[in-house]
Design a protein around this motif. Structure first.
Motif, short mmCIF file in Angstrom:
data_model
loop_
_atom_site.label_atom_id
_atom_site.label_comp_id
_atom_site.label_asym_id
_atom_site.label_seq_id
_atom_site.Cartn_x
_atom_site.Cartn_y
_atom_site.Cartn_z
N PHE A 43 30.77 36.55 14.06
CA PHE A 43 30.07 36.66 15.35
C PHE A 43 28.64 37.16 15.16
CE2 PHE A 43 34.59 37.48 15.77
CZ PHE A 43 34.97 36.54 16.73
N LYS A 44 28.18 37.18 13.92
CA LYS A 44 26.83 37.65 13.63
C LYS A 44 26.07 36.62 12.80
CE LYS A 44 27.56 42.67 13.71
NZ LYS A 44 27.28 43.93 12.99
N ASP B 123 28.34 31.44 18.70
CA ASP B 123 27.45 30.34 18.32
C ASP B 123 27.99 29.54 17.14
OD1 ASP B 123 25.86 31.16 20.33
OD2 ASP B 123 24.20 31.87 19.10
N HIS B 124 28.53 30.22 16.14
CA HIS B 124 29.04 29.53 14.96
C HIS B 124 30.28 28.69 15.29
CE1 HIS B 124 26.19 31.65 12.52
NE2 HIS B 124 26.70 32.84 12.83
N PHE B 125 31.12 29.21 16.18
CA PHE B 125 32.29 28.45 16.60
C PHE B 125 31.87 27.21 17.38
CE2 PHE B 125 33.76 32.80 16.07
CZ PHE B 125 34.96 32.64 15.40
N SER C 195 28.32 33.45 7.57
CA SER C 195 28.81 33.64 8.93
C SER C 195 29.52 32.39 9.44
CB SER C 195 27.64 33.99 9.85
OG SER C 195 27.10 35.24 9.52
N PHE C 196 28.93 31.24 9.19
CA PHE C 196 29.52 29.99 9.67
C PHE C 196 30.87 29.74 9.01
CE2 PHE C 196 29.82 25.27 9.27
CZ PHE C 196 30.05 25.01 10.61
N SER C 197 30.96 29.91 7.71
CA SER C 197 32.22 29.67 7.01
C SER C 197 33.28 30.69 7.44
CB SER C 197 32.01 29.74 5.50
OG SER C 197 31.55 31.01 5.11
N THR C 198 32.87 31.93 7.71
CA THR C 198 33.83 32.93 8.20
C THR C 198 34.37 32.54 9.56
OG1 THR C 198 32.65 34.66 6.99
CG2 THR C 198 34.14 35.37 8.73
N GLY D 188 36.90 29.77 9.01
CA GLY D 188 38.12 30.34 8.46
C GLY D 188 38.90 31.15 9.48
N LEU D 189 38.18 31.88 10.36
CA LEU D 189 38.85 32.65 11.40
C LEU D 189 39.53 31.73 12.41
CD1 LEU D 189 39.45 35.38 12.69
CD2 LEU D 189 37.25 35.25 13.86
N PHE D 190 38.87 30.64 12.75
CA PHE D 190 39.49 29.65 13.64
C PHE D 190 40.79 29.11 13.02
CE2 PHE D 190 39.93 24.98 13.92
CZ PHE D 190 40.37 24.88 15.24
#
Length: 314
Positions: A53-54, A71-73, A281-284, A287-289
């Protein structure tokens, strides 16, 4: 007075709990290494999930990086490759579940019916052995056997008079190659759990069934299968709960630009965008999704099973 009584009860319960811990201190020391392992290496790193989220900048650290919310999601969901990644991941997982889940059950039922002890041990050893082959070695074996120029399997197909498919480069064959190589490697090992469950069958039930004229297939259907149904249910819940958790190691080893259309899954995308392209951040977020969807599937399937029977995880 009414508020004092619950406090006294809580104190007594805490004292009883502490006394149980003191009395069984050896057991708590015994489980301490496993508890510390999960605490340090599994729960501790969850602190870093917040970089999803950062806009994480390594020089600023996690706390110093600015918040960007979802934003990344949103970027991942709106990307042109989102549905391709989701379809590849789900199709491989469902294919693997459909083929790989029943085979250990069939093998366990077959091994349980073998009466020749020497042959049974040999067959079990042959089927268990591939489990101990590392993923890297397995990937090398698959490439060697299916190589268009020198592959043993390719030459055998051509010797039989057929045109050998391009197993390593044709996207249509990638999922079949991946799934069946995984089944060959893990099916024998998966039978151990079912054989352990079958060992609890009372022999007197089979003797009574034989006296009543039941055939071998009838005894398997009405005696053996009901015994392993709870085990089957638990393993099915766990497998469904990891539908999006396709391991990237073997896929990454077998992946090439020609089969990328069928082999690129969420886990390989996370590896490529996070470690190769340094989009932390984007890859995290991706992966969280993936983890949230897996957790949702696990909880949903467990609740469905819980309502139908008692063979659920919790």
């Amino acid at each position: 007075m009414s508020s004092v009584i619950p406090k006294v009860k809580r104190k007594k319960e805490k004292k009883k709990s502490w006394n149980k811990i003191v009395q069984n201190w050896e057991l708590y020391i015994f489980i301490a290494p496993a508890f510390l392992y999960f605490l340090i290496f599994h729960y501790g790193p969850m602190y870093g999930i917040q970089i999803a989220f950062k806009n994480f900048v390594p020089t600023k650290g996690i706390m110093g990086s600015s918040w960007v919310g979802f934003d990344h999601f949103t970027r991942f969901f709106n990307s042109y490759y989102f549905w391709d990644l989701l379809w590849n991941t789900l199709s491989i997982s469902l294919y693997e579940l459909a083929v790989g889940f029943p085979i250990p059950i069939i093998l366990a039922l077959a091994f349980n019916e073998v009466k020749n002890g020497s042959f049974k041990k040999l067959a079990q050893t042959v089927t268990y052995a591939p489990h101990f082959i590392s993923v890297v070695v397995m990937g090398g074996m698959i490439i060697t056997f299916l190589s268009p120029s020198s592959g043993m399997a390719v030459h055998l197909i051509e010797w039989l008079g057929f045109d050998a498919p391009q197993f390593l480069t044709d996207p249509k064959w990638f999922k079949t190659m991946y799934v069946f190589s995984g089944v060959w490697q893990s099916a024998g090992w998966g039978t151990i759990i079912y054989l352990a469950a079958l060992s609890g069958v009372d022999p007197q039930q089979h003797e009574a069934a034989i006296i009543d004229g039941a055939s071998r297939l009838q005894r398997i259907r009405y005696i053996n299968i009901p015994v392993i149904i709870p085990t089957m249910t638990i393993l099915l819940i766990l497998n469904v709960g990891s539908l999006l958790g396709v391991g990237f190691e073997k896929i990454l080893l077998l992946q090439n630009p020609l089969n990328m259309g069928a082999s690129d899954v969420i886990s390989t995308f996370v590896y490529r965008s996070g470690l190769v392209d340094a989009q932390y951040s984007f890859s995290t977020a991706v992966g969280l999704f993936n983890s949230v969807v897996n957790a949702f599937l696990l909880i949903t399937v467990n609740q469905i099973v819980r309502r139908t029977n008692e063979n659920s995880l919790w």
